[in-house]
Design a protein around this motif. Structure first.
Motif, mmCIF file in Angstrom:
data_model
loop_
_atom_site.group_PDB
_atom_site.id
_atom_site.type_symbol
_atom_site.label_atom_id
_atom_site.label_comp_id
_atom_site.label_asym_id
_atom_site.label_seq_id
_atom_site.Cartn_x
_atom_site.Cartn_y
_atom_site.Cartn_z
ATOM 1 N N UNK A 178 0.861 -1.187 0.000
ATOM 2 C CA UNK A 178 0.000 0.000 0.000
ATOM 3 C C UNK A 178 0.893 1.230 0.000
ATOM 4 N N UNK A 179 0.590 2.164 -0.894
ATOM 5 C CA UNK A 179 1.289 3.444 -1.001
ATOM 6 C C UNK A 179 0.301 4.523 -0.602
ATOM 7 N N UNK A 218 -4.752 2.320 -14.010
ATOM 8 C CA UNK A 218 -4.402 1.205 -14.886
ATOM 9 C C UNK A 218 -3.424 0.222 -14.219
ATOM 10 N N UNK A 219 -2.511 0.712 -13.379
ATOM 11 C CA UNK A 219 -1.459 -0.135 -12.825
ATOM 12 C C UNK A 219 -1.782 -0.726 -11.448
ATOM 13 N N UNK A 220 -2.465 0.043 -10.611
ATOM 14 C CA UNK A 220 -2.751 -0.418 -9.242
ATOM 15 C C UNK A 220 -3.970 -1.331 -9.236
ATOM 16 N N UNK A 221 -4.024 -2.199 -8.239
ATOM 17 C CA UNK A 221 -5.198 -3.061 -8.099
ATOM 18 C C UNK A 221 -6.376 -2.304 -7.503
ATOM 19 N N UNK A 222 -6.067 -1.321 -6.663
ATOM 20 C CA UNK A 222 -7.084 -0.460 -6.056
ATOM 21 C C UNK A 222 -6.452 0.892 -5.774
ATOM 22 N N UNK A 277 -1.403 -2.759 -4.231
ATOM 23 C CA UNK A 277 -0.931 -3.742 -5.202
ATOM 24 C C UNK A 277 -0.897 -5.111 -4.537
ATOM 25 N N UNK A 278 -1.490 -6.096 -5.182
ATOM 26 C CA UNK A 278 -1.371 -7.466 -4.721
ATOM 27 C C UNK A 278 -0.026 -7.968 -5.227
#
Length: 141
Positions: free
Chosen positions: A83-84, A112-116, A132-133
């Motif tokens: 998590x960021x 587009x890149x992050x999962x959430x 990100x997973x």
């Protein structure tokens, strides 16, 4: 019989404060890349995280950090997730918007890149976060 009790994995946290300076975006990318390498994150997913950090830090500088202030970057690894968070003291509601050709693509890239991803409240200001997973790569013995 020798039983081993497995303790729950505690979240790993890294955080750093950056001044309102253009060079802080590069410094944030380098800091995050180093943390992800320390944690054993695979290179492909690390690239996604670093790109999103760059976009969120740039947005904080351009839209969220008043003169004389800065932003805080927080990075967690916990249970297969990175998590960021970028905390800034500016107002405004970040969101995916139409690009004007020169700017406006930052959150499109994060989306587009992050999962959430999302935006949370902070007084003053806001927190823009993404998750990100991930799979952590450990060295074999």
């Amino acid at each position: 019989m020798n039983e081993t009790m497995q303790l729950p994995q505690l979240p790993q946290l890294r955080e750093r404060f950056y001044r309102r300076e253009r060079r802080s975006v590069r410094a944030a990318r380098e800091y995050v890349r180093s943390a992800l390498a320390d944690w054993g994150l695979g290179e492909a997913r690390a690239d996604d995280v670093v790109v999103c950090v760059s976009e969120l830090a740039t947005n904080a500088l351009v839209h969220g950090v008043p003169p004389g202030r800065g932003y805080r970057l927080m990075l967690w690894l916990h249970e297969g997730q990175v998590r960021v968070e970028v905390h800034d003291s500016g107002d405004g509601e970040p969101g995916v918007r139409e690009s004007d050709g020169e700017s406006g693509r930052g959150l499109v890239i994060v989306d587009a890149l992050a999962d959430r991803w999302g935006v949370g409240e902070r007084v003053p200001g806001k927190v823009v976060w993404c998750e990100f997973d991930v799979r952590v790569v450990t060295a074999s013995r």
